[in-house]
Motif scaffolding. Structure first.
Motif, PDB file in Angstrom:
ATOM      1  N   PRO A  30       0.762  -1.044   0.099  1.00 54.60           N
ATOM      2  CA  PRO A  30      -0.005   0.067  -0.344  1.00 54.60           C
ATOM      3  C   PRO A  30       0.525   1.268  -0.115  1.00 54.60           C
ATOM      4  O   PRO A  30       2.163   1.182   0.759  1.00 54.60           O
ATOM      5  N   ASP A  31       0.503   2.538  -0.696  1.00 56.48           N
ATOM      6  CA  ASP A  31       1.011   3.769  -0.418  1.00 56.48           C
ATOM      7  C   ASP A  31       0.546   4.487   1.023  1.00 56.48           C
ATOM      8  O   ASP A  31      -0.048   3.964   1.882  1.00 56.48           O
ATOM      9  N   GLN A  33      -1.347   6.079   1.685  1.00 54.06           N
ATOM     10  CA  GLN A  33      -2.643   6.019   1.933  1.00 54.06           C
ATOM     11  C   GLN A  33      -3.398   5.116   1.625  1.00 54.06           C
ATOM     12  O   GLN A  33      -5.122   4.538   2.438  1.00 54.06           O
ATOM     13  N   GLN A  35      -3.971   2.708  -0.476  1.00 56.97           N
ATOM     14  CA  GLN A  35      -3.929   1.991  -2.299  1.00 56.97           C
ATOM     15  C   GLN A  35      -2.961   1.199  -2.412  1.00 56.97           C
ATOM     16  O   GLN A  35      -2.293   1.887  -2.129  1.00 56.97           O
ATOM     17  N   SER A  36      -3.130   0.618  -3.509  1.00 59.12           N
ATOM     18  CA  SER A  36      -2.460  -0.272  -3.805  1.00 59.12           C
ATOM     19  C   SER A  36      -1.824   0.049  -4.844  1.00 59.12           C
ATOM     20  O   SER A  36      -1.343   1.082  -5.341  1.00 59.12           O
ATOM     21  N   PHE A  37      -0.330   0.215  -4.614  1.00 57.57           N
ATOM     22  CA  PHE A  37       1.190   0.691  -5.248  1.00 57.57           C
ATOM     23  C   PHE A  37       1.775  -1.151  -5.527  1.00 57.57           C
ATOM     24  O   PHE A  37       2.403  -1.450  -4.505  1.00 57.57           O
TER      25      PHE A  37
END
Length: 207
Positions: A30-31, A33, A35-37
């Protein structure tokens, strides 16, 4: 990942062979926030008792810090090595009541990320990467001006992934009859480079 019994591989040597042949992996996490990264990065297996892989990324890429933070939360880093893949036509099957599929090989790794920040350790990491892919370049790297080397080393962050579990999936028509596999392998062996790679893996696994 989805693992039908026909395609599961638990042979570590086989997984290492694929990782060495297809070293550009996808490092997932995750990043800031949540979110997927993902970061695409070449990785090298460190030989030893435990399964450890190492690599580096640009210091400007914030992903390394987000991944390192997962360890503090007790979460795993996920890495994917994609091997060859190829379309398989149903024309190779005995019955017309079949549909196309895709043969492929992949290895997924899960573990704890350790950062490598010391210049000497990063230099050793780079030299192992060079030794795997272009041994002849090692002399040129050593001959670069020291200040230039230090500048380059400062611009990257090294890391090791201490693998706690892994999954290997080699979907190579193991669920088909011997005659069907032979036709598939023969067809792929005369196809594109990726198709030829799939055929070679089928041969390597005795399919």
């Amino acid at each position: 990942m989805y693992q039908p019994a026909h395609f599961v591989s638990k042979e570590l040597a086989q997984a290492k062979r694929l990782m060495a042949a297809y070293p550009l992996a996808l490092l997932l996490g995750p990043d800031a926030q949540g979110q997927s990264f993902g970061t695409h990065v070449p990785l090298t297996v460190i030989e030893g008792e435990d399964l450890v892989i190492e690599g580096h990324m640009a210091r400007a890429n914030p992903h390394w810090a987000w991944l390192a933070a997962l360890h503090e939360k007790g979460l795993e880093v996920h890495t994917v090595f994609n091997g060859p893949g190829a379309y398989v036509s149903p024309s190779h099957y005995d019955s017309a009541l079949n549909v196309p599929t895709w043969n492929y090989a992949a290895v997924h790794l899960y573990g704890r990320l350790e950062l490598v920040q010391e210049p000497e350790a990063k230099d050793a990491l780079l030299k192992r990467l060079i030794a795997q892919h272009e041994p002849g370049y090692a002399e040129q790297w050593r001959a670069l001006p020291a200040d230039f080397q230090q500048k380059l080393l400062g611009a990257i962050v090294g890391f090791r992934l201490h693998v706690q579990r892994w999954e290997g999936k080699f979907k190579l028509s193991q669920n088909r009859s011997a005659a069907e596999r032979a036709r598939i392998q023969t067809a792929l062996a005369s196809g594109t480079p990726s198709e030829q790679d799939v055929a070679a893996w089928m041969a390597h696994m005795g399919l």
